[in-house]
Motif scaffolding. Structure first.
Motif, short mmCIF file in Angstrom:
data_model
loop_
_atom_site.label_atom_id
_atom_site.label_comp_id
_atom_site.label_asym_id
_atom_site.label_seq_id
_atom_site.Cartn_x
_atom_site.Cartn_y
_atom_site.Cartn_z
N SER A 31 0.81 -1.23 0.00
CA SER A 31 0.00 0.00 0.00
C SER A 31 0.84 1.27 0.00
CB SER A 31 -0.96 0.01 1.19
OG SER A 31 -0.23 0.04 2.40
N ASP A 32 2.15 1.19 0.19
CA ASP A 32 2.98 2.39 0.13
C ASP A 32 3.38 2.74 -1.32
OD1 ASP A 32 4.78 0.30 -0.17
OD2 ASP A 32 6.09 0.92 1.47
N ARG A 33 2.97 1.94 -2.29
CA ARG A 33 3.19 2.27 -3.70
C ARG A 33 2.16 3.32 -4.11
NH1 ARG A 33 4.94 -2.51 -6.75
NH2 ARG A 33 4.30 -1.34 -8.57
N PRO A 34 2.53 4.30 -4.92
CA PRO A 34 1.61 5.39 -5.26
C PRO A 34 0.25 4.92 -5.81
CG PRO A 34 3.80 5.87 -6.07
CD PRO A 34 3.84 4.48 -5.52
N GLU A 35 0.26 3.90 -6.64
CA GLU A 35 -1.01 3.44 -7.24
C GLU A 35 -1.92 2.72 -6.23
OE1 GLU A 35 1.92 0.05 -8.26
OE2 GLU A 35 2.03 2.19 -7.88
N MET A 36 -1.39 2.44 -5.03
CA MET A 36 -2.18 1.73 -4.03
C MET A 36 -2.64 2.67 -2.91
SD MET A 36 -2.24 -1.14 -5.45
CE MET A 36 -2.91 -2.30 -4.29
N GLY A 37 -2.53 3.97 -3.12
CA GLY A 37 -2.89 4.95 -2.11
C GLY A 37 -4.35 4.91 -1.69
N TRP A 38 -5.19 4.23 -2.42
CA TRP A 38 -6.60 4.12 -2.08
C TRP A 38 -6.86 3.19 -0.89
CZ3 TRP A 38 -8.41 -0.82 -2.37
CH2 TRP A 38 -7.65 -1.72 -3.14
N MET A 39 -5.88 2.38 -0.52
CA MET A 39 -6.08 1.44 0.58
C MET A 39 -6.13 2.17 1.92
SD MET A 39 -3.90 -1.95 -0.25
CE MET A 39 -4.53 -3.12 -1.44
N ARG A 40 -7.14 1.86 2.72
CA ARG A 40 -7.33 2.51 4.02
C ARG A 40 -6.75 1.71 5.19
NH1 ARG A 40 -11.91 3.30 1.02
NH2 ARG A 40 -12.53 5.45 0.70
N HIS A 41 -6.80 0.39 5.08
CA HIS A 41 -6.36 -0.47 6.19
C HIS A 41 -4.84 -0.62 6.12
CE1 HIS A 41 -6.61 -3.63 9.21
NE2 HIS A 41 -5.84 -4.38 8.44
N THR A 42 -4.14 0.30 6.77
CA THR A 42 -2.68 0.31 6.71
C THR A 42 -2.06 0.34 8.11
OG1 THR A 42 -2.65 2.73 6.57
CG2 THR A 42 -2.66 1.51 4.48
N TYR A 43 -2.86 0.06 9.13
CA TYR A 43 -2.42 0.17 10.53
C TYR A 43 -1.23 -0.73 10.85
CZ TYR A 43 -7.17 1.94 10.52
OH TYR A 43 -8.32 2.59 10.18
N GLU A 44 -1.16 -1.89 10.22
CA GLU A 44 -0.09 -2.84 10.52
C GLU A 44 1.00 -2.83 9.46
OE1 GLU A 44 -1.44 -6.76 11.65
OE2 GLU A 44 -3.33 -5.93 12.33
N GLY A 45 1.04 -1.80 8.65
CA GLY A 45 2.10 -1.68 7.66
C GLY A 45 1.59 -1.81 6.23
N PRO A 46 2.44 -1.48 5.27
CA PRO A 46 2.03 -1.45 3.87
C PRO A 46 1.77 -2.82 3.25
CG PRO A 46 4.36 -0.94 4.06
CD PRO A 46 3.81 -1.01 5.45
N ASP A 47 2.15 -3.90 3.94
CA ASP A 47 1.88 -5.24 3.40
C ASP A 47 0.61 -5.85 3.97
OD1 ASP A 47 2.95 -5.59 5.99
OD2 ASP A 47 3.70 -7.58 5.47
N ASP A 48 -0.04 -5.17 4.93
CA ASP A 48 -1.18 -5.76 5.63
C ASP A 48 -2.41 -5.92 4.73
OD1 ASP A 48 -2.63 -6.86 7.73
OD2 ASP A 48 -3.33 -4.89 8.40
N MET A 49 -2.94 -4.83 4.20
CA MET A 49 -4.14 -4.95 3.37
C MET A 49 -3.89 -5.75 2.11
SD MET A 49 -7.27 -4.46 3.43
CE MET A 49 -8.33 -5.20 2.20
N PRO A 50 -2.75 -5.58 1.43
CA PRO A 50 -2.49 -6.45 0.28
C PRO A 50 -2.50 -7.94 0.65
CG PRO A 50 -1.05 -4.56 0.20
CD PRO A 50 -1.76 -4.51 1.53
N ALA A 51 -2.04 -8.27 1.86
CA ALA A 51 -2.07 -9.67 2.30
C ALA A 51 -3.51 -10.16 2.43
CB ALA A 51 -1.34 -9.83 3.63
#
Length: 136
Positions: free
Chosen positions: A69-89
């Motif tokens: 989620s820290d990639r520019p095209e993934m900025g729409w992700m809201r669930h980032t509390y546990e880091g940039p790999d959390d919501m993608p997981a």
């Protein structure tokens, strides 16, 4: 019969645990094995176990399909509390199986020649994952 398998992961990738399951089902003449992962950021797969490049390519494919989620095209992700790999997981786990069913015949899983059972870890950090097994 039932058992919980613990699989230690060291970050993203596929971790084979076919042998452990095969050893456990051996006393059973026949039945249906169900495996279920008890986590929302990892998956289960039956995949080729001969060429390790298959596992590398699969992990890279899913990382490209759902980047951190820290990639520019993934900025729409809201669930980032546990880091940039959390919501993608969580997305990867929603796309891939969290349970498998495998026939057991004469004490052996009816897997194909090159098939193995894998836990697919989607998080960057090391984890101890639990897979619940039920054989009936």
């Amino acid at each position: 019969m039932h058992r919980r398998f613990e699989i230690a992961t060291r970050g993203p990738g596929l971790y084979e645990f076919t042998r452990e399951v095969a050893d456990w089902v051996r006393p059973c003449e026949e039945g249906l094995l169900t495996l279920f992962i008890r986590h929302t950021s990892a998956s289960l797969l039956i995949q080729e176990n001969a060429d390790p490049e298959v596992r590398v390519d699969l992990a890279e494919f899913f990382d490209r399909l759902v980047p951190p989620s820290d990639r520019p095209e993934m900025g729409w992700m809201r669930h980032t509390y546990e880091g940039p790999d959390d919501m993608p997981a969580h997305v990867k786990a929603a796309l891939l199986p969290v349970s498998l069913q495998i026939p057991v015949i004469s004490g052996r899983m009816a897997l194909g020649t090159w098939q193995g059972i894998y836990l697919f870890e989607h998080r960057r950090a090391a984890h101890r994952r639990e897979v619940q097994a039920l054989l009936r």
